[in-house]
Write an enzyme that holds these catalytic residues in place. Sequence first.
Site, PDB file in Angstrom:
ATOM      1  N   HIS A   1       0.834  -1.189   0.000  1.00 19.60           N
ATOM      2  CA  HIS A   1       0.000   0.000   0.000  1.00 19.60           C
ATOM      3  C   HIS A   1       0.878   1.251   0.000  1.00 19.60           C
ATOM      4  CE1 HIS A   1      -3.430  -2.457   2.081  1.00 19.60           C
ATOM      5  NE2 HIS A   1      -3.161  -2.853   0.856  1.00 19.60           N
ATOM      6  N   THR A   2       0.348   2.302  -0.609  1.00 19.43           N
ATOM      7  CA  THR A   2       1.048   3.584  -0.586  1.00 19.43           C
ATOM      8  C   THR A   2       1.068   4.109   0.843  1.00 19.43           C
ATOM      9  OG1 THR A   2       0.305   4.075  -2.823  1.00 19.43           O
ATOM     10  CG2 THR A   2       1.089   5.915  -1.510  1.00 19.43           C
ATOM     11  N   ARG A   3       2.260   4.385   1.334  1.00 18.73           N
ATOM     12  CA  ARG A   3       2.373   4.837   2.729  1.00 18.73           C
ATOM     13  C   ARG A   3       2.547   6.340   2.838  1.00 18.73           C
ATOM     14  NH1 ARG A   3       6.233  -0.053   5.097  1.00 18.73           N
ATOM     15  NH2 ARG A   3       4.680  -1.715   4.791  1.00 18.73           N
TER      16      ARG A   3
END
Length: 262
Positions: free
Chosen positions: A36-38
């Site tokens: 996931h994009t953090r």
Amino acid sequence: MHWGRPRDQSNDLYNAYPLYGQAVASKDTFAEGVQHTRQPIVTGTSVLAIKFKDGVIIAADNLASYGSLARFKDIQRLHPVGTHTVIGAGGDMSDFQHIQHALDSLMITEFTQSDGHTLGPDEIYEYLSQVMYARRSKMDPLWNSLLVGGFKDGKGFLGYVDLLGTTYTASTLATGYGAYIAQPLLRKAVEGREHELTEAEGVKIIEESMKVLFYRDARSLNKYQVAVVTTNGVAISESRSAATEWAFADKIRGYGAQTQRS
């Protein structure tokens, strides 16, 4: 004899076997790398929007920053959706591209229905609010703050949606740093006058606010576009620049090569 080199394929310590004879991974090599994009990487800053008597106006500059680097200076952060709506996005630009593709697919699906109905700004706003909240609930948000503006059936619409699924509507809206710097200016100039402001007056207010943001926001650019939505549809301007004045900086202590004065 093995001459010190084990020939068992399960123990090929010296890479004695050719590549085609070695064991091959049974799953995608990159499967473990899908995460996931953090945090946002390439980002856009403020988007401003106001209502006027015949529609809405939305503006955003053309800069996409890579951290503190002004990396991409020709990015359009305003996207038309059908003939009644335009959205402006701040935040991660790759996530904005995903949203653009989703909206384009939605409009194609709606067009193929051929039922005589078209999606307006209210419907696009509700759709985006559900998409953003669903992604947030999966702990994989789309890192954007979106302004949805449009004009349909004689009514103007402005709404805000962010990565948490937070939504609200108002006659003046701003995202990013503009929510702190430009929003008070917009409220003072517009609120209570939404039904008497002309398009020319609204564009002037937006341009003055964009100029203030260029002065104050280190992630902004003096190159922006303005979208106007009226009964005639969506019109997004070519990139333009505001006239700025920097002569006052000559008197600021520490500016440029100037040394500190006693």
